[in-house]
Write a protein that holds these residues in place. Structure first.
Motif: not given
Length: 332
Positions: A46-47, A80-82, A93-96, A137, A139-140
């Protein structure tokens, strides 16, 4: 006591790592595209990541003082982040990602966690012993992980925002045995055969039209604003208008078709699937290339139960009989 080697979680990063206390608990913050290898769950990237740690209770030492009794353990992880998770059984594969950790003794990190679910081996959704593989996959993503004998099992799953969940096919030229497209997906008791799955579409908000959730199981496709199903019992419920598509090898009169067709069934009130029997209520309309049928209540019987646990063979359930009640209109 020294930590068990199976509990070690190697982590690397390119920017910085900080250890602070938040609300009295040690909190590890890592930025710079950190990578972590989680025992039993694969690689996490993640980021940035934040890990809240649980400290062991202090114990009296032999000199009458106080000493630490064991190693710290993770209680909550937020990435969080990629965000990506890669393991032989699960790809995300999610954002958070929010991951809660619960000990087998029932002391839950998540106050809402259910500690009384029956635990059983065999056909579960994400468990490390399964040979099936899944991809998620959205968002959260939120996961509740239960540690049993220092090994993690995913007990609850929640995915929000442009959700796509599917089981990998046995070969690359086959469609996925299970595919879900929705706005929200929640799985309770995911580590038991009686997992309860709730799937929601997108409600209208005045600017964007509503979209239906869709689930496809070995060629049978269901669409509705909300669906609930129980994996182990092969039951599903829809208390809303919806649509289902079934494979048809005979027409509505019972005559064999020269080639398979799709039967589309639409209803106004509700649908209930119980193994190989589907009951539709409310202005039910069936449509094929060769005819149609309309009735207030329709019961469809399939050649085999619709299974959500991956235990069925590759054969798709086919419609073998339809029964209309309380008046029937048809053009066959």
């Amino acid at each position: 006591a020294a930590p068990n080697s199976s509990a070690i979680c190697p982590m690397s990063w390119s920017s910085e790592m900080r250890l602070d206390r938040e609300n009295g608990m040690p909190t590890l913050s890592v930025v710079g595209r950190p990578r972590a290898k989680m025992p039993g769950m694969g690689r996490l990237m993640a980021d940035q990541m934040e890990v809240v740690l649980r400290e062991p209770p202090a114990a009296d030492d032999k000199h009458g003082g106080r000493s630490d009794a064991g190693a710290v353990t993770p209680e909550r992880l937020v990435a969080s982040g990629a965000v990506s998770v890669d393991s032989p059984e699960l790809t995300c594969r999610v954002n958070q990602l929010t991951l809660w950790v619960r000990q087998e003794d029932g002391q839950a990190s998540d106050e809402d966690a259910s500690a009384d679910a029956a635990h059983a081996p065999a056909s579960d959704l994400f468990r490390r012993r399964t040979r099936r593989a899944y991809a998620v996959s959205g968002d959260k993503l939120a996961l509740l992980v239960t540690l049993r004998d220092k090994q993690p099992d995913v007990s609850r799953v929640s995915v929000v925002g442009s959700v796509l969940f599917q089981e990998s096919a046995a070969t690359s030229d086959q469609p996925p045995p299970l595919r879900v497209s929705a706005n929200q997906l929640r799985v309770d008791h995911a580590d038991t055969p009686s997992a309860e799955i709730t799937i929601l579409g997108t409600p209208p908000d005045g600017k964007v039209a509503a979209t239906e959730a869709e689930i496809t199981v070995r060629g049978t496709t269901l669409r509705a604003s909300s669906l609930k199903l129980n994996r182990g019992s092969s039951k599903a419920w829809i208390e809303a208008p919806g649509e289902v598509q079934l494979k048809l090898s005979r027409d509505l009169t019972g005559a064999d078709l020269p080639r398979p067709e799709l039967l589309t069934v639409r209803w106004r009130d509700s649908m209930e699937l119980d193994g190989d029997r589907i009951t539709f209520l409310g202005n039910v309309m069936t449509q094929t290339a060769s005819g149609w049928l309309q009735t207030p209540r329709l019961v469809a019987r399939l050649s085999a139960p619709v299974r959500f646990d991956g235990a069925a063979s590759g054969d798709q359930p086919e419609l073998v009989q339809v029964e209309g009640y309380e008046g029937v209109l048809a053009q066959l």
